[in-house]
Design a protein around this motif. Structure first.
Motif, PDB file in Angstrom:
ATOM      1  N   VAL A  84       0.841  -1.203   0.000  1.00 30.01           N
ATOM      2  CA  VAL A  84       0.000   0.000   0.000  1.00 30.01           C
ATOM      3  C   VAL A  84       0.872   1.247   0.000  1.00 30.01           C
ATOM      4  CG1 VAL A  84      -1.674   1.343   1.335  1.00 30.01           C
ATOM      5  CG2 VAL A  84      -1.987  -1.120   1.059  1.00 30.01           C
ATOM      6  N   ASN A  85       1.958   1.225   0.760  1.00 29.44           N
ATOM      7  CA  ASN A  85       2.882   2.362   0.770  1.00 29.44           C
ATOM      8  C   ASN A  85       3.496   2.590  -0.607  1.00 29.44           C
ATOM      9  OD1 ASN A  85       2.447   2.897   3.484  1.00 29.44           O
ATOM     10  ND2 ASN A  85       4.219   1.724   4.187  1.00 29.44           N
ATOM     11  N   TRP A  86       3.841   1.512  -1.306  1.00 24.22           N
ATOM     12  CA  TRP A  86       4.367   1.647  -2.659  1.00 24.22           C
ATOM     13  C   TRP A  86       3.338   2.286  -3.579  1.00 24.22           C
ATOM     14  CZ3 TRP A  86       8.765   1.919  -4.947  1.00 24.22           C
ATOM     15  CH2 TRP A  86       9.899   1.299  -4.402  1.00 24.22           C
ATOM     16  N   PHE A  87       2.113   1.819  -3.490  1.00 25.26           N
ATOM     17  CA  PHE A  87       1.042   2.371  -4.320  1.00 25.26           C
ATOM     18  C   PHE A  87       0.869   3.866  -4.061  1.00 25.26           C
ATOM     19  CE2 PHE A  87      -3.503   3.469  -4.746  1.00 25.26           C
ATOM     20  CZ  PHE A  87      -3.702   3.189  -6.084  1.00 25.26           C
ATOM     21  N   ASN A  88       0.810   4.252  -2.794  1.00 20.64           N
ATOM     22  CA  ASN A  88       0.619   5.655  -2.451  1.00 20.64           C
ATOM     23  C   ASN A  88       1.824   6.515  -2.830  1.00 20.64           C
ATOM     24  OD1 ASN A  88      -1.967   5.281  -1.400  1.00 20.64           O
ATOM     25  ND2 ASN A  88      -1.195   4.800   0.652  1.00 20.64           N
ATOM     26  N   THR A  89       3.013   5.947  -2.705  1.00 22.10           N
ATOM     27  CA  THR A  89       4.218   6.696  -3.050  1.00 22.10           C
ATOM     28  C   THR A  89       4.297   6.942  -4.556  1.00 22.10           C
ATOM     29  OG1 THR A  89       5.392   5.744  -1.157  1.00 22.10           O
ATOM     30  CG2 THR A  89       6.734   6.747  -2.873  1.00 22.10           C
ATOM     31  N   ILE A  90       3.923   5.942  -5.341  1.00 23.37           N
ATOM     32  CA  ILE A  90       3.887   6.126  -6.795  1.00 23.37           C
ATOM     33  C   ILE A  90       2.875   7.210  -7.156  1.00 23.37           C
ATOM     34  CG2 ILE A  90       3.226   5.021  -8.976  1.00 23.37           C
ATOM     35  CD1 ILE A  90       4.408   2.412  -7.849  1.00 23.37           C
ATOM     36  N   ARG A  91       1.721   7.181  -6.509  1.00 21.60           N
ATOM     37  CA  ARG A  91       0.700   8.200  -6.778  1.00 21.60           C
ATOM     38  C   ARG A  91       1.202   9.595  -6.397  1.00 21.60           C
ATOM     39  NH1 ARG A  91      -4.625   7.490  -7.590  1.00 21.60           N
ATOM     40  NH2 ARG A  91      -5.133   9.187  -6.147  1.00 21.60           N
ATOM     41  N   MET A  92       1.887   9.705  -5.271  1.00 25.52           N
ATOM     42  CA  MET A  92       2.383  11.004  -4.835  1.00 25.52           C
ATOM     43  C   MET A  92       3.454  11.526  -5.794  1.00 25.52           C
ATOM     44  SD  MET A  92       2.189  13.563  -2.873  1.00 25.52           S
ATOM     45  CE  MET A  92       1.036  12.878  -1.644  1.00 25.52           C
ATOM     46  N   ALA A  93       4.331  10.635  -6.243  1.00 23.53           N
ATOM     47  CA  ALA A  93       5.363  11.049  -7.199  1.00 23.53           C
ATOM     48  C   ALA A  93       4.730  11.514  -8.505  1.00 23.53           C
ATOM     49  CB  ALA A  93       6.336   9.898  -7.452  1.00 23.53           C
ATOM     50  N   LEU A  94       3.701  10.817  -8.945  1.00 25.35           N
ATOM     51  CA  LEU A  94       3.005  11.215 -10.164  1.00 25.35           C
ATOM     52  C   LEU A  94       2.281  12.544  -9.960  1.00 25.35           C
ATOM     53  CD1 LEU A  94       2.014  10.723 -13.028  1.00 25.35           C
ATOM     54  CD2 LEU A  94       0.214   9.247 -12.094  1.00 25.35           C
ATOM     55  N   PHE A  95       1.666  12.712  -8.795  1.00 28.09           N
ATOM     56  CA  PHE A  95       0.959  13.968  -8.500  1.00 28.09           C
ATOM     57  C   PHE A  95       1.933  15.148  -8.551  1.00 28.09           C
ATOM     58  CE2 PHE A  95      -0.512  17.241  -5.570  1.00 28.09           C
ATOM     59  CZ  PHE A  95      -1.816  17.434  -5.990  1.00 28.09           C
ATOM     60  N   ASN A  96       3.092  14.993  -7.925  1.00 28.02           N
ATOM     61  CA  ASN A  96       4.074  16.079  -7.913  1.00 28.02           C
ATOM     62  C   ASN A  96       4.609  16.363  -9.311  1.00 28.02           C
ATOM     63  OD1 ASN A  96       3.793  16.377  -5.144  1.00 28.02           O
ATOM     64  ND2 ASN A  96       5.474  14.991  -4.666  1.00 28.02           N
ATOM     65  N   TYR A  97       4.800  15.313 -10.105  1.00 27.98           N
ATOM     66  CA  TYR A  97       5.235  15.513 -11.486  1.00 27.98           C
ATOM     67  C   TYR A  97       4.197  16.315 -12.273  1.00 27.98           C
ATOM     68  CZ  TYR A  97       6.088  14.507 -16.399  1.00 27.98           C
ATOM     69  OH  TYR A  97       6.267  14.643 -17.751  1.00 27.98           O
ATOM     70  N   LEU A  98       2.929  15.936 -12.121  1.00 26.34           N
ATOM     71  CA  LEU A  98       1.871  16.621 -12.862  1.00 26.34           C
ATOM     72  C   LEU A  98       1.690  18.063 -12.405  1.00 26.34           C
ATOM     73  CD1 LEU A  98      -0.737  13.713 -13.029  1.00 26.34           C
ATOM     74  CD2 LEU A  98       0.672  14.587 -14.899  1.00 26.34           C
ATOM     75  N   LYS A  99       1.943  18.328 -11.124  1.00 25.12           N
ATOM     76  CA  LYS A  99       1.857  19.699 -10.622  1.00 25.12           C
ATOM     77  C   LYS A  99       2.872  20.595 -11.325  1.00 25.12           C
ATOM     78  CE  LYS A  99       0.066  21.272  -7.246  1.00 25.12           C
ATOM     79  NZ  LYS A  99      -1.131  22.123  -7.061  1.00 25.12           N
ATOM     80  N   VAL A 100       4.043  20.046 -11.604  1.00 25.09           N
ATOM     81  CA  VAL A 100       5.070  20.809 -12.309  1.00 25.09           C
ATOM     82  C   VAL A 100       4.748  20.907 -13.800  1.00 25.09           C
ATOM     83  CG1 VAL A 100       7.516  20.861 -12.955  1.00 25.09           C
ATOM     84  CG2 VAL A 100       6.845  20.202 -10.634  1.00 25.09           C
TER      85      VAL A 100
END
Length: 219
Positions: A84-100
């Motif tokens: 679950v932590n891996w799933f959430n971490t991938i989502r957070m990394a993608l979210f931060n990428y998209l914010k930029v």
């Protein structure tokens, strides 16, 4: 961290490294390996929990696209919290990428581009482009508007994939098969996918599956 990755139809322990700075997810063959076996761009990733398909309650399917092609990675970890932590971490990394990448987009707009479950998966029969070949049972996955089919549910690469556009661009999904279609199929609940280039013919095992695929395809 280490997780078990299905590679060559078997699960093997692999070391994974997610770098938000590089915008990549890498996996290594061994703990000591210096060069990654594969490098995936974060912006191409989608993740969904797949305990039934993978056969493990902590199963995660990671899908990525490169140069118009899709690949599946199937992973699990003995610790459910870890996956679950891996799933959430991938989502957070993608979210931060998209914010930029999309600085004026709202958080709601960005969330719509985030990882999500497949719209639908399941078996259908399909025939070839001449529509005279025998229908073959294949596993289908609809990811966003990308329809893919596999010989087996846990294949790494689809045997074929097709983007499904809207009706204004010449796409449509109709119930049943065209009149005169050779009856070389086992399942009798037909679907015709109309595209600008050609029509695709499928059959479903029952009316419920047919209705579900039609509803999803027309959405």
């Amino acid at each position: 961290r280490s997780s078990d990755l299905r590679d060559n139809k078997q699960f093997h322990t692999r070391r994974f490294l997610l770098s938000e700075r590089e915008g990549t997810l890498k996996y290594f063959k061994t703990q000591e390996s210096k060069e990654p076996k594969c490098v995936l761009k974060v912006d191409s990733l989608n993740g969904s929990f797949q305990p039934t398909k993978i056969g493990n309650p902590n199963g995660l399917q990671i899908t990525h696209r490169k140069e118009g092609k899709t690949r599946n990675l199937f992973v699990y970890h003995e610790d459910g919290e870890e996956i679950v932590n891996w799933f959430n971490t991938i989502r957070m990394a993608l979210f931060n990428y998209l914010k930029v990448a999309f600085p004026i987009a709202t958080d709601k707009e960005i969330m719509q581009k985030m990882t999500q479950n497949f719209l639908k998966e399941g078996y259908m029969e399909k025939t070839g482009p001449r529509q005279t070949e025998g229908f073959k049972k294949r596993w289908f996955t609809l990811d966003h508007r990308q329809l893919m089919y596999f010989k087996n549910p846990m294949d790494a690469f689809p045997k074929g994939e097709r983007f499904i556009g809207g009706s204004t661009h010449g796409y449509d999904v109709k119930k049943d098969l065209p009149a005169g279609t050779p009856r070389n199929f086992n399942w009798s609940f037909g679907i015709t996918l109309i595209t600008p280039e050609r029509n695709y013919l499928f059959t479903c095992e029952n009316e419920s599956d047919q209705h579900s695929w039609l509803e999803i395809g027309r959405a």
